[in-house]
Design an enzyme around this catalytic site. Structure first.
Site, mmCIF file in Angstrom:
data_model
loop_
_atom_site.group_PDB
_atom_site.id
_atom_site.type_symbol
_atom_site.label_atom_id
_atom_site.label_comp_id
_atom_site.label_asym_id
_atom_site.label_seq_id
_atom_site.Cartn_x
_atom_site.Cartn_y
_atom_site.Cartn_z
ATOM 1 N N ILE A 230 66.389 67.636 64.926
ATOM 2 C CA ILE A 230 65.267 67.679 65.867
ATOM 3 C C ILE A 230 65.718 68.388 67.144
ATOM 4 C CG2 ILE A 230 63.580 66.318 67.156
ATOM 5 C CD1 ILE A 230 64.000 64.073 65.140
ATOM 6 N N GLU B 6 69.546 62.304 65.182
ATOM 7 C CA GLU B 6 68.295 63.036 64.946
ATOM 8 C C GLU B 6 68.442 64.058 63.826
ATOM 9 O OE1 GLU B 6 70.439 65.204 68.358
ATOM 10 O OE2 GLU B 6 70.253 63.177 67.555
#
Length: 368
Positions: free
Chosen positions: A246, A288
Site C-alpha cells: 500500500i 501493509e
C-alpha cells in the site's frame, strides 16, 4: 433411552426389515426340515400314522406360513409400510401356526420365544415390550383354542411357561438397556470427536490465517512458496508471484489513526480475495504488504488479475478518509528455474520497489 424412529431409520431400518423377513424364511425352512425328519422317523417306526400326519403337520402349516410371509414380504417390498410392530405380529403368527400343527409336542409353546428374540434387532424398548405382550396373548390363545395342548399342561407347567416368557422378556430388556448404554457412549464419543475436530480445524486455521484480513499469514505463505518451488524445480510446472504494497500507508496511519488503517487493510484484503482463484494463495505478508501466488494460470492471466486488483483498490473511496482512496504498487514475477525460493522472492520484491520508485500505483514485471 431407546432409539427414536428417525434414528432407527438412520441405522439401515429398511435393510434390517428385509433381513428380518429373510430370517423368517430361514425359520420356515428349518421347520420344514425338522418336520420332514420327524415324519421320516414316524414312517419307519409307525407307517400307519405317517399318512395321517403329513397334511396337518407338514403341508397345511407350511402353506399357511408361506402365504402369510409372501403377503408380508410384498407389503414391505412395495414400501406400503415400514412398521416393525407388524413384523412382530407376523413372527408371532408364524410361531402360532407351528404350535397349532404340533400340539402334542412337549415344549411347543417355547417357539413363541423366537419372535421375541428378533424384536431386539430394532433397538427399541417399545418393540420388545410389544412383542412380549403379543406372544403372551398368542400363548393364551393357543391354550384356549387347542384343548389337546392343554391336556399336556398342568397348572404348574402353565405358570412355568409364563415365567419363561417373562424371564426372556426381562433378559431382552436388559440387553436393550445395555445397548442403550453403548449407543449413548458412542454418541458422547462422536460428539467429543466432532468437537475436537472442530477445535483442531479452528486452531489450524488460526495458525495459518492473519486475523485482521482473513488472508493467509506470512508463515503459511512461505510454506506454500517453498512447496511450489519444490514442485516446479522437479517438473515443468510454472507459477507466478506478486508482491503488493500500500502506497504511503504510514501517512494514512499517522493522519487517520491505526483503526482506520486496519479497516483499509481489511478492505484491500477483500478485493484481493475476491479476484484470485480458489487455487491461488493470497496472504498478508507483513504490515501493509501482501503476497499472491498464482498456481494455475498463465503469466498474462496473473498480470490481468493484479491489474484488476490495482484498479479496484484505486477506485475504492474510504469514508473515514473523507472519500479519499489509497493505491498499491505491485511487483510480479514468474518462476523461471531459479535455484532457491528466496531468489524468486527477492526478484518480486525488487520489482515492487521499482514500482514505488517509478511513481507508485503501478505494476512492474520482468517482461516489458
Amino acid at each position: 433411552m431407546s432409539l427414536t424412529k428417525a434414528e432407527a431409520m438412520g441405522l439401515k431400518h429398511s435393510e434390517w426389515i428385509d433381513k428380518t423377513l429373510r430370517y423368517y424364511w430361514y425359520l420356515i425352512f428349518i421347520a420344514i426340515v425338522a418336520e420332514i425328519f420327524a415324519l421320516t422317523v414316524t414312517l419307519i417306526m409307525s407307517p400307519s400314522e405317517f399318512w395321517d400326519d403329513v397334511l396337518p403337520v407338514l403341508v397345511y402349516p407350511t402353506v399357511a406360513q408361506v402365504i402369510l410371509l409372501l403377503i408380508t414380504t410384498v407389503i414391505y417390498k412395495k414400501k406400503i409400510t415400514e412398521n416393525e410392530y407388524i413384523l412382530m405380529v407376523v413372527g408371532s403368527l408364524l410361531a402360532f401356526i407351528l404350535i397349532a400343527a404340533n400340539t402334542s409336542l412337549a415344549g411347543a409353546p417355547l417357539i413363541l420365544l423366537l419372535p421375541m428374540m428378533i424384536s431386539i434387532l430394532f433397538f427399541n424398548k417399545n418393540v420388545v415390550i410389544f412383542s412380549y405382550l403379543v406372544n403372551v396373548i398368542a400363548y393364551l390363545v393357543t391354550i384356549a383354542l387347542f384343548p389337546d395342548l392343554g391336556e399336556y399342561l398342568r397348572i404348574y407347567e402353565f405358570i412355568a411357561y409364563i415365567y419363561i416368557f417373562s424371564a426372556g422378556f426381562i433378559i431382552l430388556l436388559a440387553v436393550q438397556e445395555r445397548s442403550d448404554e453403548v449407543i449413548e457412549l458412542l454418541r458422547k464419543k462422536v460428539d467429543q470427536e466432532q468437537e475436537l475436530m472442530v477445535r483442531n480445524t479452528i486452531m489450524e486455521r488460526l495458525s495459518k490465517v492473519d486475523a485482521p484480513t482473513g488472508l493467509y499469514n506470512h508463515k503459511t505463505f512461505q510454506e506454500y512458496l517453498a512447496y511450489l518451488f519444490e514442485q516446479s524445480s522437479t517438473s515443468s510446472y510454472r507459477f507466478q508471484l506478486a508482491m503488493l504494497d500500500i502506497d504511503n500507508f504510514k501517512q494514512v496511519n499517522d493522519t487517520y489513526g491505526h483503526a482506520v488503517g486496519d479497516k483499509i487493510l481489511e478492505r484491500i484484503a477483500g478485493i484481493i480475495q475476491a479476484n484470485v482463484d480458489a487455487n491461488d494463495i493470497a496472504s498478508r505478508y507483513g504490515g501493509e504488504e501482501f503476497g499472491v501466488l498464482f498456481t494455475d494460470c498463465s503469466f498474462e492471466t496473473a498480470l490481468h488479475v493484479v491489474e484488476t486488483i490495482r484498479l479496484e483498490i484505486e477506485r475504492l473511496p474510504h469514508e473515514e478518509m473523507g472519500g479519499r482512496n489509497v493505491t498499491v504498487s505491485i511487483g510480479l514475477v514468474e518462476y523461471t528455474d531459479e535455484e532457491q525460493a528466496p531468489v524468486l522472492f527477492e526478484k518480486a520484491d525488487t520489482l515492487l520497489y521499482l514500482a514505488k520508485k517509478n511513481g507508485k500505483n503501478r505494476i512492474e514485471t520482468e517482461i516489458q
